[in-house]
Write a protein that holds these residues in place. Sequence first.
Motif, short mmCIF file in Angstrom:
data_model
loop_
_atom_site.label_atom_id
_atom_site.label_comp_id
_atom_site.label_asym_id
_atom_site.label_seq_id
_atom_site.Cartn_x
_atom_site.Cartn_y
_atom_site.Cartn_z
N UNK A 144 -9.23 -15.69 6.24
CA UNK A 144 -9.02 -15.82 4.79
C UNK A 144 -9.65 -14.65 4.03
N UNK A 145 -8.91 -14.12 3.11
CA UNK A 145 -9.41 -13.06 2.24
C UNK A 145 -9.04 -13.40 0.81
N UNK A 146 -9.79 -12.86 -0.12
CA UNK A 146 -9.57 -13.16 -1.53
C UNK A 146 -8.34 -12.41 -2.04
N UNK A 147 -7.81 -12.93 -3.17
CA UNK A 147 -6.67 -12.25 -3.80
C UNK A 147 -7.08 -10.90 -4.38
N UNK A 148 -8.31 -10.81 -4.84
CA UNK A 148 -8.80 -9.54 -5.40
C UNK A 148 -9.98 -9.06 -4.56
N UNK A 149 -9.89 -7.87 -4.00
CA UNK A 149 -10.95 -7.39 -3.11
C UNK A 149 -12.21 -7.00 -3.88
N UNK A 150 -13.33 -7.03 -3.19
CA UNK A 150 -14.58 -6.55 -3.76
C UNK A 150 -14.68 -5.05 -3.49
N UNK A 151 -13.92 -4.30 -4.18
CA UNK A 151 -13.87 -2.85 -3.99
C UNK A 151 -12.52 -2.33 -4.42
N UNK A 152 -12.47 -1.06 -4.69
CA UNK A 152 -11.22 -0.49 -5.20
C UNK A 152 -10.44 0.17 -4.08
N UNK A 153 -9.15 0.24 -4.29
CA UNK A 153 -8.27 0.95 -3.37
C UNK A 153 -7.51 1.98 -4.20
N UNK A 154 -8.26 2.96 -4.70
CA UNK A 154 -7.70 3.95 -5.62
C UNK A 154 -8.15 5.35 -5.23
N UNK A 155 -7.37 6.33 -5.69
CA UNK A 155 -7.70 7.73 -5.49
C UNK A 155 -7.65 8.43 -6.84
N UNK A 156 -8.73 9.11 -7.18
CA UNK A 156 -8.84 9.75 -8.49
C UNK A 156 -7.90 10.94 -8.59
N UNK A 157 -7.27 11.10 -9.75
CA UNK A 157 -6.42 12.27 -10.00
C UNK A 157 -7.06 13.22 -11.01
#
Length: 292
Positions: A144-157
């Motif tokens: 089981x994992x949450x719908x919203x992660x404790x951390x980002x999945x982003x890359x800065x532009x």
Amino acid sequence: MRGFRTAVGVLLALAFAVTAPLAVAASWAKTQVDDTDAYVANVGGLSDDPVVRREVGEQLTRVLTAQLQVGEVPGASDVIGAVVDQVLDSDDFPTVWEEANRTAHEQIVTILRGDAAAADGDVEISLADLYNLAAERMRAEGLPVADRPEGSLTFRTAPPQRLEDAQGAYQGLVAAGTWLPVLALVLLVGAIAVPAGRSRLTALLVGALGTVITTGLLLVAVAAGSEIAGLQVRGEDRALATAVIDALLDSLRDRAWIVIVVALLAFVGSIVALVVTGRAARRRPRTLPPPV
């Protein structure tokens, strides 16, 4: 008078040689900065790039690992590795990648045009949808994992404040991308039309050789600029940012090489034409003046 026209033609040819690579760079930049579809077309294929896949996979793995607290779930690392590979190999990843880049580019253009004020934080390529795909597969494996992660999945532009500061340059770039190609065309037509006879070939030869040199310098500048641009990005995002920059610059390099090839053909053709017309002039019998 003929000498004057030749001099003007050569000057116009030299001016074209200087303007041509600038026109190529400006029209390319206008397209990439102002046209989201063109931008996405260039970077969309990066979903198959090993660097992009590695960087995205590592970040997705970190987020899933932090979410599950892997040390407390036996075998979770193997499951996460398999799920990440499945997500990256799925048909969904290219779609998520393209849409994330489209959204980020639209935000950048909106700020550059002055249509919206800069928000707090950086403009980022968000791949949060990949987490949702991975989460579904994790739940299917009984983790089981949450719908919203404790951390980002982003890359800065880019920082929005820097984009706001570049609004004036953006307006100039859009204008230059329109009128510089027109100016280059006018100079080329003038370089061919003003001189007469073999002088026209001389002007074309000078312009072609000059264009090869100046466009070659453009390629050198592109290589140096790519390195400098990559260094402006934070370390953890540098590899992915460099891959995106290289993908964008590939289309500029292609345009530059097309100009070089065409200019080389014009250069060789001018030399051949000068040689042929010179021989023909020497073989042509001279007309003697009538006897007095």
